[in-house]
Design a protein around this motif. Structure first.
Motif, short mmCIF file in Angstrom:
data_model
loop_
_atom_site.label_atom_id
_atom_site.label_comp_id
_atom_site.label_asym_id
_atom_site.label_seq_id
_atom_site.Cartn_x
_atom_site.Cartn_y
_atom_site.Cartn_z
N ARG A 1 -3.19 2.22 4.54
CA ARG A 1 -4.08 2.40 3.39
C ARG A 1 -4.93 3.66 3.50
NH1 ARG A 1 -5.19 -2.56 0.42
NH2 ARG A 1 -7.32 -1.84 0.04
N TYR B 1 -6.98 4.59 0.12
CA TYR B 1 -7.57 3.56 -0.72
C TYR B 1 -9.01 3.33 -0.28
CZ TYR B 1 -2.88 2.08 -2.32
OH TYR B 1 -1.63 2.02 -2.87
N ILE C 1 -8.51 5.68 -5.56
CA ILE C 1 -7.78 6.57 -4.67
C ILE C 1 -8.51 7.89 -4.56
CG2 ILE C 1 -5.53 5.51 -5.10
CD1 ILE C 1 -4.91 7.96 -6.90
N VAL D 1 -9.37 -1.06 -5.91
CA VAL D 1 -9.62 0.15 -5.14
C VAL D 1 -9.63 1.37 -6.05
CG1 VAL D 1 -8.49 -0.84 -3.10
CG2 VAL D 1 -7.15 0.57 -4.69
#
Length: 872
Positions: free
Chosen positions: A476, A377, A355, A353
């Motif tokens: 998330r 994410y 951010i 992932v």
């Protein structure tokens, strides 16, 4: 299914040579070439499986060889002889039959191997080739309609005798067929080098001896891939730096180069910035982009600001939002750290992932970020459609584009000028204490994903500090952390000493590819790699691969957001009919130099459709930055011929004898190369930078004020005056020739050479050959080790001092220490105060001048020259 001939290279371009005519004991057969004893000698020792050649035209076939003990080739993708669909495992032979060259030598072979026709889909690679996955090797099938459409030439490379150099319009092949330079290839590139700047970089020497100093970067890569890999993974070796940013070696003097640098081609190499080595340019386009981003952007832009983090001191920290290009690692697990990454929400996505800050961060005060600012994410895009939908998650950010010299600082959008970091600095080496968690939770996954073996992971984890900041990722879409920092583009710029200069250096990146092998390439290999590099120039979007899980091919143009072009053209080689849609196969439309940021003192020309900047004769540099040689290390390095005649044998490839038959006097002037391949070719001659060409006679003519000053459009006042023979017409804002007779003499170096008027008080060394290291040491430029005096300038007494350092109380030469009052020492200092450190400090470094901050001369309003100081 079978063709009677696999390699037929006379089809397109007489009087060019057929590669088949260049083989010694390698003989063409119906569906696989007979391999020479020289080639096979190291294959037997290497435990290798590979296809030779590694590319073939559809309707033809190739040969598979194995020295690993494999006796059967069992994959449903491959067929043999005339079969069009899978019929079972393919038997290999070591009895002198079925293409086996030497019976009972441990190398098992089968010729006439090809992809099963029902598996062939040429849409895998831009519609002209296919490559399916093999754990042991690489096999590429190429569209048969391309056979005979890509011209090539066999070149004369006098610096690398015994090797065969072949060039197409966009790819260079270095075939060490006698194993003279790389005797253990493909398992090793030793004893010679592939990246360091010396004559041991034999493939590079061969390229530069033909095409001259025309490239910003070079990529060295093996022609064929196997599981051993002479070049494992990818990396970059930086050679030199000409801008204030300075890249990874920010404190080096401008143009600081290794002593062996001049041994590469015998001609100064001002432009070449670095060498990429990549074990697989076919499958690992992300790795190629990664290393080139390293090259153009450096390593250190985020290291001077604590809030921006330094990560591992080489890459963009994954726990920050500054950039999501190939230079950024995944977000590592907040407790375990590397190599455990935060998994993507899609279990099939093994890229992890990125951010991104949520909108609430914009409303937060700096002292309340941990309680107010949250992150989300986002899966790293792993298909073409996802990359096009969210390019900001995989391509260079506006910040990185600015750092890399592709856009100006004021072109960074307002909403992209603020950045965040969160959590622990997992790129900086923190992780779980011990290896229990890694073994129990993550080891099998990371072995599947081709990370380190368990033992290596465990060993690394044992020495890592714990990650101390807690992260709550239960949601998330709203990830919170005990640590959040925020910083701006302006803070980064101020911390690094000012805006990047020059701001737009790499809108065009000239990068040539050198494919290394110990056999001659097939025509299919030449065609495939030529087309591959052409597509990197022309394609604007990613290309999905056929097999699930394989990352898309990501062209440089897309990775840079359309702000840079990867230009791999080899000048002077015909593109053929297949180059009709390739811009570098033609001259540019209109004046390609109009508005292009060539530096003060540079001349610009249209070279293969793109602007090419060169510092005019009398100046040195990469064409974006030009200066006098006295400001750099270039006039203080020995020539290649001097190195060859002295004690610097380690600068040259083993078994190389080029210094026995060539010296600088017999080589063309800068930029070097051979006609018609050099950037300044004129008929059968190579001209000096800035000279004119009489195309009718093929002769080089000295520059005129009209050609240097007036035919270059868009010159600024500083650029105009730096050319040395021009004047600035302020009212017209145009550059004009200064002299009525139209002559254009060389720019005059304004540096003042300090001389010694009194042996009892002065410094015994030319200040230009001394380097201020710190308050306690002055070193001699050109120090090259014990007993070495090659390229060392003598002191005023005519003595050359090997490996000389001046300290406040003693001096060191040849690893021996002497007091300044020691009359038996080699310096023989006269006068009452014999402290040569103090003398040279006062004479050469008055006011504590830091030579690492010295930059290029600039032109003042009164038309005199002064020295710039160093910024970012």
């Amino acid at each position: 299914m079978r063709s009677t001939v696999i390699v037929t290279l006379l089809v397109c371009c007489t009087p060019q040579l057929s590669l088949g005519n260049l083989f010694t004991d390698q003989v063409q057969s119906g569906c696989g070439d007979s391999l020479s004893e020289t080639y096979l000698s190291k294959i037997r020792e290497a435990n290798i499986n590979l296809f030779a050649p590694s590319s073939y035209f559809r309707g033809s076939a190739t040969k598979f060889i194995s020295s690993s003990g494999t006796t059967q080739l069992d994959t449903k993708k491959l067929c043999v002889d005339n079969a069009t669909s899978y019929t079972g495992p393919i038997q290999l032979y070591d009895d002198g039959t079925h293409g086996d060259d030497v019976a009972n030598d441990g190398v098992y072979t089968r010729d006439c191997v090809h992809y099963c026709e029902d598996k062939v889909d040429l849409s895998d690679f831009f519609g002209y080739a296919m490559l399916l996955g093999f754990v042991y090797s690489r096999l590429i099938v190429v569209d048969e309609s391309l056979e005979g459409t890509v011209p090539y030439k066999v070149l004369n490379t006098p610096l690398t005798p015994g090797a065969t150099a072949i060039a197409s319009s966009h790819a260079f092949f270095f075939a060490d067929v006698d194993r003279k330079y790389y005797p253990n290839f493909p398992t090793s590139m030793s004893p010679n080098a592939s990246a360091r700047p010396s004559g041991k970089s034999v493939g590079i020497s061969a390229l530069l001896s033909v095409f001259g100093d025309a490239f910003d970067y070079l990529t060295v890569t093996p022609l064929e891939k196997d599981h051993v890999e002479a070049i494992g993974g990818a990396g970059i070796y930086k050679w030199q730096h000409w801008d204030r940013r300075g890249g990874p070696m920010i404190n080096n003097r401008i143009g600081d180069i290794e002593e062996c640098f001049m041994a590469v081609s015998g001609v100064p190499t001002y432009r070449l910035t670095g060498i990429v080595t990549n074990g697989d340019v076919v499958e690992d386009t992300g790795g190629e982009n990664h290393e080139l981003v390293h090259g153009v952007s450096g390593y250190s832009y985020h290291m001077n600001l604590e809030k921006a983090r330094n990560g591992d001191n080489a890459h963009t920290p994954g726990a920050c939002t500054t950039d999501h290009s190939s230079l950024q690692a995944p977000v590592w697990d907040w407790v375990v750290g590397y190599p455990m990454m935060i998994p993507a929400s899609d279990p099939q996505n093994r890229r992890g992932v990125r951010i991104e800050p949520n909108n609430d961060c914009q409303q937060c005060d700096d002292n309340a970020l941990t309680s107010c600012c949250s992150f989300r994410y986002l899966d790293f895009p792993n298909t073409r459609d996802k990359m096009l939908a969210s390019p900001e998650l995989s391509t260079m950010s506006p910040l990185m584009l600015y750092i890399a010299g592709m856009i100006k600082a004021d072109e960074v959008p307002e909403d992209k000028r603020t950045y965040y970091c969160m959590g622990s600095n997992t790129d900086g080496g923190c992780g779980a204490d011990g290896d229990r968690k890694i073994k129990s939770m993550f080891a099998s996954k990371y072995q599947r994903d081709h990370y380190s073996p368990i033992s290596n992971i465990s060993k690394a984890a044992e020495s890592r500090p714990e990650c101390v900041y807690k992260v709550d990722a239960s949601d998330r879409s709203k990830v919170a952390s005990e640590y959040v920092s925020r910083f701006t583009l302006d803070e980064l710029i101020d911390t690094n000493g000012g805006t990047r200069f020059p701001e737009e250096r790499f809108k065009v990146v000239r990068n040539a590819a050198i494919h290394i092998s110990s056999r001659l390439p097939s025509e299919a290999e030449i065609v495939f790699y030529t087309m591959l590099w052409r597509h990197h120039e022309t394609e604007v979007e990613p290309w999905d691969r056929l097999e699930e899980g394989r990352p898309p091919v990501e062209p440089w143009y897309f990775h840079t957001g359309g702000h840079s072009v990867l230009h791999s053209r080899l000048h002077g080689i015909d593109c053929g009919e297949g180059g009709a849609d390739v811009p570098s196969c033609f001259s540019g439309n209109g004046d390609v130099c109009e508005g292009y940021p060539c530096g003060a003192g540079a001349v610009c020309k249209d070279l293969d459709g793109r602007p090419f900047c060169m510092c005019r004769e009398g100046l040195v540099g990469d064409g974006i930055e030009c200066t006098f040689a006295s400001e750099t290390m270039y006039d203080k390095r020995p020539s290649a011929h001097e190195l060859g005649q002295g004690d610097k044998e380690h600068c040259f490839a083993e078994n190389s004898d080029w210094t026995d038959f060539v010296s600088e006097s017999s080589l063309p002037p800068y930029p070097g190369g051979q006609a018609p391949y050099s950037p300044t070719s004129c008929g059968s001659n190579v001209c000096r930078a800035g000279w004119r060409c009489d195309k009718n006679k093929g002769t080089c003519l000295k520059p005129k004020g009209s050609s240097i000053c007036e035919k270059q459009s868009g010159l600024s006042k500083g650029e105009c005056l730096a050319l040395g023979c021009c004047k600035w017409a302020g009212g017209q804002k145009k550059c004009k020739r200064r002299r009525k007779n139209n002559k254009c003499p060389l720019p005059k170096d304004p540096s003042v050479k300090k001389s010694c008027a009194d042996l009892n008080t002065c410094c015994y060394f030319d200040c230009n050959y001394l380097k201020f290291d710190n308050e306690s040491q002055i070193s001699q430029v050109g120090n090259c080790g014990s007993e070495c005096t090659t390229g060392i300038k003598p002191d005023l007494n005519g003595v050359k001092h090997p490996e000389l350092y001046l300290w406040p109380t003693i001096y060191i030469t040849n690893h021996d220490h002497y007091g300044y009052d020691n009359d038996s020492g080699p310096m023989n200092i006269q006068g009452d105060d014999k402290n040569m450190f103090n003398r040279c400090m006062a004479s050469c470094f008055t006011g504590g001048e830091d030579m690492t901050q010295k930059f290029l001369y600039k032109i003042k309003k009164n038309d005199t020259l002064s020295i710039k100081t160093c910024g970012w």
